[in-house]
Every structure is written in structure tokens, then in C-alpha cells.
Design a protein around this motif. Structure first.
Motif, PDB file in Angstrom:
ATOM      1  N   PRO A  21       0.812  -1.220   0.000  1.00  0.00           N
ATOM      2  CA  PRO A  21       0.000   0.000   0.000  1.00  0.00           C
ATOM      3  C   PRO A  21       0.841   1.263   0.000  1.00  0.00           C
ATOM      4  O   PRO A  21       0.425   2.286  -0.538  1.00  0.00           O
ATOM      5  CB  PRO A  21      -0.779  -0.102   1.320  1.00  0.00           C
ATOM      6  N   THR A  22       2.009   1.198   0.590  1.00  0.00           N
ATOM      7  CA  THR A  22       2.875   2.381   0.625  1.00  0.00           C
ATOM      8  C   THR A  22       3.182   2.875  -0.780  1.00  0.00           C
ATOM      9  O   THR A  22       3.305   4.080  -1.014  1.00  0.00           O
ATOM     10  CB  THR A  22       4.214   2.067   1.313  1.00  0.00           C
ATOM     11  N   ARG A  23       3.285   1.950  -1.705  1.00  0.00           N
ATOM     12  CA  ARG A  23       3.571   2.343  -3.085  1.00  0.00           C
ATOM     13  C   ARG A  23       2.458   3.198  -3.665  1.00  0.00           C
ATOM     14  O   ARG A  23       2.693   4.175  -4.350  1.00  0.00           O
ATOM     15  CB  ARG A  23       3.774   1.093  -3.957  1.00  0.00           C
ATOM     16  N   VAL A  24       1.241   2.804  -3.362  1.00  0.00           N
ATOM     17  CA  VAL A  24       0.086   3.562  -3.834  1.00  0.00           C
ATOM     18  C   VAL A  24       0.108   4.969  -3.246  1.00  0.00           C
ATOM     19  O   VAL A  24      -0.050   5.967  -3.949  1.00  0.00           O
ATOM     20  CB  VAL A  24      -1.230   2.856  -3.425  1.00  0.00           C
ATOM     21  N   VAL A  25       0.324   5.031  -1.948  1.00  0.00           N
ATOM     22  CA  VAL A  25       0.351   6.324  -1.276  1.00  0.00           C
ATOM     23  C   VAL A  25       1.473   7.194  -1.834  1.00  0.00           C
ATOM     24  O   VAL A  25       1.268   8.382  -2.109  1.00  0.00           O
ATOM     25  CB  VAL A  25       0.534   6.135   0.244  1.00  0.00           C
ATOM     26  N   LEU A  26       2.617   6.611  -2.025  1.00  0.00           N
ATOM     27  CA  LEU A  26       3.740   7.373  -2.579  1.00  0.00           C
ATOM     28  C   LEU A  26       3.388   7.927  -3.943  1.00  0.00           C
ATOM     29  O   LEU A  26       3.695   9.079  -4.259  1.00  0.00           O
ATOM     30  CB  LEU A  26       4.987   6.498  -2.682  1.00  0.00           C
ATOM     31  N   ASP A  27       2.733   7.118  -4.764  1.00  0.00           N
ATOM     32  CA  ASP A  27       2.365   7.578  -6.099  1.00  0.00           C
ATOM     33  C   ASP A  27       1.409   8.760  -6.042  1.00  0.00           C
ATOM     34  O   ASP A  27       1.479   9.664  -6.863  1.00  0.00           O
ATOM     35  CB  ASP A  27       1.737   6.434  -6.898  1.00  0.00           C
TER      36      ASP A  27
ATOM     37  N   ARG B  32       8.597   8.340  -9.023  1.00  0.00           N
ATOM     38  CA  ARG B  32       8.245   7.024  -8.508  1.00  0.00           C
ATOM     39  C   ARG B  32       9.469   6.269  -8.005  1.00  0.00           C
ATOM     40  O   ARG B  32       9.518   5.752  -6.908  1.00  0.00           O
ATOM     41  CB  ARG B  32       7.547   6.214  -9.607  1.00  0.00           C
ATOM     42  N   VAL B 110       4.519   7.520   6.055  1.00  0.00           N
ATOM     43  CA  VAL B 110       3.762   6.815   5.018  1.00  0.00           C
ATOM     44  C   VAL B 110       3.652   5.337   5.365  1.00  0.00           C
ATOM     45  O   VAL B 110       2.573   4.736   5.258  1.00  0.00           O
ATOM     46  CB  VAL B 110       4.430   6.980   3.636  1.00  0.00           C
ATOM     47  N   ALA B 111       4.744   4.749   5.818  1.00  0.00           N
ATOM     48  CA  ALA B 111       4.725   3.334   6.193  1.00  0.00           C
ATOM     49  C   ALA B 111       3.709   3.087   7.310  1.00  0.00           C
ATOM     50  O   ALA B 111       3.005   2.076   7.318  1.00  0.00           O
ATOM     51  CB  ALA B 111       6.124   2.897   6.640  1.00  0.00           C
ATOM     52  N   ALA B 114      -0.135   4.088   5.598  1.00  0.00           N
ATOM     53  CA  ALA B 114      -0.549   3.660   4.268  1.00  0.00           C
ATOM     54  C   ALA B 114      -1.835   2.838   4.314  1.00  0.00           C
ATOM     55  O   ALA B 114      -2.749   3.048   3.509  1.00  0.00           O
ATOM     56  CB  ALA B 114       0.558   2.868   3.593  1.00  0.00           C
ATOM     57  N   ASP B 115      -1.906   1.929   5.242  1.00  0.00           N
ATOM     58  CA  ASP B 115      -3.080   1.061   5.328  1.00  0.00           C
ATOM     59  C   ASP B 115      -4.352   1.872   5.543  1.00  0.00           C
ATOM     60  O   ASP B 115      -5.362   1.649   4.882  1.00  0.00           O
ATOM     61  CB  ASP B 115      -2.906   0.055   6.465  1.00  0.00           C
ATOM     62  N   ILE B 117      -4.846   4.960   4.798  1.00  0.00           N
ATOM     63  CA  ILE B 117      -5.133   5.809   3.650  1.00  0.00           C
ATOM     64  C   ILE B 117      -5.791   5.038   2.512  1.00  0.00           C
ATOM     65  O   ILE B 117      -6.803   5.468   1.967  1.00  0.00           O
ATOM     66  CB  ILE B 117      -3.840   6.495   3.156  1.00  0.00           C
ATOM     67  N   VAL B 118      -5.231   3.908   2.147  1.00  0.00           N
ATOM     68  CA  VAL B 118      -5.856   3.150   1.077  1.00  0.00           C
ATOM     69  C   VAL B 118      -7.152   2.535   1.574  1.00  0.00           C
ATOM     70  O   VAL B 118      -8.043   2.210   0.789  1.00  0.00           O
ATOM     71  CB  VAL B 118      -4.933   2.045   0.496  1.00  0.00           C
TER      72      VAL B 118
END
Lengths: 126, 126
Positions: A21-27, B32, B110-111, B114-115, B117-118
Motif C-alpha cells: 500500500p505504501t507504493r500507492v500512497v507514494l504515487d 516514482r 507513510v509506512a 498507508a493502510d 489511507i488506502v
DNA sequence: CAGGATCCGTCAAGATACTG
DNA sequence: CAGTATCTTGACGGATCCTG
């Protein structure tokens, strides 16, 4: 405070891997326009038109889709005043505020060092 | 420490406008793969192969071009050991270290979030 | 092992026009 | 004023092949 990237990952195995999920947030958050919109909102509530003018160079389409993602992420709040002409306000949510707090030092540093960084190429070209 | 985005821009008129060097830096650094490569290097010197494995999902092409820009920006140092088989090491320059220092708090946050947020989208979908 | 070169598909992003 | 819809393009990014 001297957190290392390795430490961050140790605590949470699998973090920052491809399907994390971190990848999504980073994007979303580190995207070209995402950063700028979030930064602009750190100055407080802004209307659509203010954002459009404030974030230099953004198109209406990009502003729209960027805002939609950020709202869906729960980082930005949208408030629509029922009026004619329409009046819509955007602001950071508590979560968004936490984020921007950690982003501003980075932006400040970039503002201070951008000239030197892009200047490197001029030197290399010589 | 409570710097605002407005303050950052006040000191330097024209910062973060369309044709400002900061935009270029932002594009390199917040891209990215840029973030992830820089973060990976915060753990110390790494070889090409280590980076390729460490940055999950990156292609050779993207690793190559990302490294090239970062080296050109003066954020990453490239050291090639004359040997067979070739041995090349990458590490952060002092400038790169300054940058990553300001980036790690952000990544750490973010780490952590992230959960959540998504997760917002799942809620919205309900 | 470290990477540059090339081909090509996909999607992000810009411009424009239109609507509630 | 605050958006959405549509069209077009070009750059990003993946796969593959090749070289020092």
C-alpha cells in the motif's frame, strides 16, 4: 530521530515492496502535482480557483483528478457551499496535516538547494 | 520549525512556479523510483545488483536512468572499481544525505499510515 | 556483472470545449 | 464558479537484445 530506511522496513516486513500500500500512497503523494497541491493547502483552506492560480501550470483536468484522489485518500476535505455561483473549499484533513508537516522541511530544503542541484549539469557540460 | 509553505515562498519569490529549478528537482527526487532509490542508498553504499534487488519491481532501464539523473544532480556518487567482472558502487553524496535526512520522516509516516489511507476507499465504496 | 540501445505499448497529462 | 467530457500526444516504463 536517526531512523534509517532499514529500520523502517525491519519493523514492517514487506513494506515498500511492489504490491505494498505504501507504493500507492507514494504515487499519490509524491506525484508531480500531488506535492504541490498539498503544499498549497498547507496555507489553509482554498477555493478551486485559488488552487488553480496558486499551483502554477496545473491544468483543470489535473487539478480535478489530483483533488479527487487526495479526497478519496482522506488527506483533503472538500466542502461545497450551496450557492450561486458555486463555492467549493478544499482543506487538509488532520491526516493531511500530519503529512504536510513532514513534507515542508523537504520542500524548504529543495527550495534552498535547487539552484545548486540543477547547476551541477552546467558544470558537467563544461 | 513551524515553517509554512507561504513562508518558504515569501523568502524566494517565484519559487515553485512552472519554470523554477525546484520543479526539476521535485520531478527527479519525488519521482516514482527516485524516492525509493535514494531511500535504499540511505542504508549505505550499494552495488548495482543490490539496488536492483532492493528496490522491488524496478526494471534495469529505470534503475539505470534514475541513477544517471541522480548522479548528474550531484545527489548520488558512482564509483567504478576496475575489475573483472565489473564492480560498481553507488552511495549518497553529502547533498544526498541532507536530502534523505528530510525524506525519512516522511517515508516513516507513510509506512505507518498507508493502510489507513488506502482503506478510506473501501469505506467510501461501502 | 553492469549497463547502454532499441522497440513498442500504455497511460499520464495538456488543450479545448462544454455543463450544472 | 467549479467542474466534467473528449481528443490527442508524448513520455514513461517494460521487455529484450547486446556490449565492455
Amino acid at each position: 530521530m536517526a531512523v534509517s530506511f532499514a529500520e523502517i522496513r525491519e519493523d514492517r516486513p514487506g513494506t515498500f515492496t511492489h504490491s505494498c500500500p505504501t507504493r500507492v500512497v507514494l504515487d499519490h503523494v509524491m506525484s508531480r502535482w500531488g506535492v504541490l497541491v498539498i503544499a498549497a493547502l498547507s496555507d489553509g483552506t482554498q477555493r478551486w480557483g485559488e488552487l488553480r492560480r496558486g499551483v502554477d501550470g496545473i491544468s483543470e483536468k489535473m487539478l480535478g483528478s489530483t483533488l479527487r484522489t487526495l479526497v478519496a485518500d482522506g488527506l483533503v476535505a472538500r466542502r461545497s457551499l450551496p450557492a450561486v455561483p458555486p463555492h467549493v473549499e478544499y482543506s487538509l484533513t488532520p491526516l493531511g496535516l500530519e503529512l504536510v508537516e513532514r513534507m515542508l522541511p523537504l520542500l524548504s530544503w529543495v527550495a534552498d538547494n535547487a539552484d545548486e542541484i540543477v547547476g551541477q549539469k552546467a558544470i558537467a557540460r563544461t
